[in-house]
Design a protein around this motif. Structure first.
Motif, PDB file in Angstrom:
ATOM      1  N   GLU A  61      49.192  -1.786 -56.247  1.00  0.00           N
ATOM      2  CA  GLU A  61      48.993  -2.500 -54.974  1.00  0.00           C
ATOM      3  C   GLU A  61      47.776  -1.979 -54.204  1.00  0.00           C
ATOM      4  O   GLU A  61      47.077  -2.752 -53.565  1.00  0.00           O
ATOM      5  CB  GLU A  61      50.245  -2.320 -54.127  1.00  0.00           C
ATOM      6  CG  GLU A  61      50.568  -3.476 -53.221  1.00  0.00           C
ATOM      7  CD  GLU A  61      51.925  -3.261 -52.574  1.00  0.00           C
ATOM      8  OE1 GLU A  61      51.954  -2.606 -51.522  1.00  0.00           O
ATOM      9  OE2 GLU A  61      52.930  -3.724 -53.151  1.00  0.00           O
ATOM     10  N   GLU A 110      44.564  -3.517 -55.107  1.00  0.00           N
ATOM     11  CA  GLU A 110      44.364  -4.927 -54.761  1.00  0.00           C
ATOM     12  C   GLU A 110      43.642  -5.029 -53.426  1.00  0.00           C
ATOM     13  O   GLU A 110      43.347  -4.018 -52.797  1.00  0.00           O
ATOM     14  CB  GLU A 110      45.725  -5.644 -54.708  1.00  0.00           C
ATOM     15  CG  GLU A 110      46.311  -5.836 -56.092  1.00  0.00           C
ATOM     16  CD  GLU A 110      47.793  -6.210 -56.075  1.00  0.00           C
ATOM     17  OE1 GLU A 110      48.329  -6.453 -54.980  1.00  0.00           O
ATOM     18  OE2 GLU A 110      48.393  -6.235 -57.154  1.00  0.00           O
ATOM     19  N   GLY A 111      43.373  -6.253 -53.012  1.00  0.00           N
ATOM     20  CA  GLY A 111      42.727  -6.443 -51.714  1.00  0.00           C
ATOM     21  C   GLY A 111      41.294  -5.952 -51.695  1.00  0.00           C
ATOM     22  O   GLY A 111      40.790  -5.555 -50.645  1.00  0.00           O
ATOM     23  N   LEU A 168      36.988  -2.293 -46.949  1.00  0.00           N
ATOM     24  CA  LEU A 168      38.244  -2.962 -47.313  1.00  0.00           C
ATOM     25  C   LEU A 168      38.795  -3.759 -46.142  1.00  0.00           C
ATOM     26  O   LEU A 168      39.299  -4.866 -46.312  1.00  0.00           O
ATOM     27  CB  LEU A 168      39.286  -1.946 -47.759  1.00  0.00           C
ATOM     28  CG  LEU A 168      39.032  -1.237 -49.073  1.00  0.00           C
ATOM     29  CD1 LEU A 168      40.242  -0.423 -49.449  1.00  0.00           C
ATOM     30  CD2 LEU A 168      38.709  -2.242 -50.177  1.00  0.00           C
ATOM     31  N   GLU A 169      38.686  -3.198 -44.970  1.00  0.00           N
ATOM     32  CA  GLU A 169      39.165  -3.894 -43.785  1.00  0.00           C
ATOM     33  C   GLU A 169      38.409  -5.179 -43.568  1.00  0.00           C
ATOM     34  O   GLU A 169      38.986  -6.214 -43.268  1.00  0.00           O
ATOM     35  CB  GLU A 169      39.004  -2.987 -42.559  1.00  0.00           C
ATOM     36  CG  GLU A 169      40.322  -2.491 -42.000  1.00  0.00           C
ATOM     37  CD  GLU A 169      40.101  -1.391 -40.991  1.00  0.00           C
ATOM     38  OE1 GLU A 169      39.409  -1.633 -40.000  1.00  0.00           O
ATOM     39  OE2 GLU A 169      40.620  -0.278 -41.231  1.00  0.00           O
ATOM     40  N   LYS A 227      36.996  -6.933 -45.784  1.00  0.00           N
ATOM     41  CA  LYS A 227      37.389  -7.894 -46.813  1.00  0.00           C
ATOM     42  C   LYS A 227      38.721  -8.530 -46.486  1.00  0.00           C
ATOM     43  O   LYS A 227      38.927  -9.716 -46.655  1.00  0.00           O
ATOM     44  CB  LYS A 227      37.464  -7.210 -48.179  1.00  0.00           C
ATOM     45  CG  LYS A 227      36.096  -6.971 -48.747  1.00  0.00           C
ATOM     46  CD  LYS A 227      36.152  -6.667 -50.227  1.00  0.00           C
ATOM     47  CE  LYS A 227      34.740  -6.623 -50.778  1.00  0.00           C
ATOM     48  NZ  LYS A 227      34.693  -6.180 -52.144  1.00  0.00           N
ATOM     49  N   SER A 228      39.682  -7.702 -46.049  1.00  0.00           N
ATOM     50  CA  SER A 228      41.008  -8.262 -45.811  1.00  0.00           C
ATOM     51  C   SER A 228      41.001  -9.162 -44.577  1.00  0.00           C
ATOM     52  O   SER A 228      41.790 -10.080 -44.457  1.00  0.00           O
ATOM     53  CB  SER A 228      42.062  -7.156 -45.672  1.00  0.00           C
ATOM     54  OG  SER A 228      41.727  -6.309 -44.605  1.00  0.00           O
ATOM     55  N   GLU A 271      40.190 -12.744 -45.636  1.00  0.00           N
ATOM     56  CA  GLU A 271      41.175 -13.487 -46.415  1.00  0.00           C
ATOM     57  C   GLU A 271      42.174 -14.252 -45.539  1.00  0.00           C
ATOM     58  O   GLU A 271      42.413 -13.888 -44.419  1.00  0.00           O
ATOM     59  CB  GLU A 271      41.931 -12.536 -47.342  1.00  0.00           C
ATOM     60  CG  GLU A 271      41.129 -12.305 -48.627  1.00  0.00           C
ATOM     61  CD  GLU A 271      41.639 -11.065 -49.376  1.00  0.00           C
ATOM     62  OE1 GLU A 271      42.807 -10.669 -49.160  1.00  0.00           O
ATOM     63  OE2 GLU A 271      40.867 -10.515 -50.148  1.00  0.00           O
TER      64      GLU A 271
END
Ligand code: ZN
Length: 164
Positions: free
Chosen positions: A105, A108-109, A157-158, A160-161, A164
């Motif tokens: 997990e 992912e993301g 990552l932040e 990117k999320s 989404e």
């Protein structure tokens, strides 16, 4: 006499050998050498993996029993990783597998993509490998953690999320 006469003994020796290793993990090449030296047939390792006695991952062989497994922590979130969720982290020079990995997990993301894009990691055979130099006084785990828990990495990552 059955064809597999003696195979049970070689099998026991393989298990003993892995048990004697730190963390109950042995190098694949050492196990293959042992099987050959003991006169076991070449397919024995595959057979043992097939019936669940051992697991082979990358260049490492380990005992399948949960009780033999070292506790593995996630390089990203620092929590314990259960076997079924584990993507192992391998270092190649001294010990093929250390007690570090990743939650599926946590990769992912966008984390996986970001790690590949950084050029610092390789994803191969279901595991993650360092693609950077390390050695004397440079622990591959320390280097990985410094990168994976850096503000830059987490910030990307932040972003990117958020998209989404
Ligand atoms: Zn994690």
């Amino acid at each position: 006499m059955p064809d597999d006469d003696g195979a049970g003994t070689v099998r026991e020796k393989v298990l003993d050998f892995i048990r004697s290793k730190k963390g109950h993990i042995a190098d694949l090449s050492d196990v293959l050498r042992l099987i050959e030296a003991e006169g076991g047939h070449p397919g024995l390792l595959e057979e043992m993996a097939g019936d669940g006695a051992i697991s082979v991952s990358g260049d490492s062989v380990f005992l399948s029993s949960e009780s033999y497994l070292p506790k593995v922590r996630c390089l990203i979130c620092d929590q314990r990783v259960d076997r079924q969720d584990l993507v192992p982290f391998f270092r190649e020079k001294h010990f093929p597998f250390v007690s570090w990995g990743f939650h599926k997990e946590c990769l992912e993301g966008g984390a996986r993509d970001e790690m590949i894009a950084s050029g610092m990691f390789r994803f191969e055979d279901g595991g993650v490998y360092p693609a950077y130099e390390y050695g004397e006084g440079k622990n591959p785990v320390t280097i990985a953690i410094r990168f994976l828990r850096s503000e830059d990495f987490l910030y990307t990552l932040e972003l990117k999320s958020d998209k989404e």
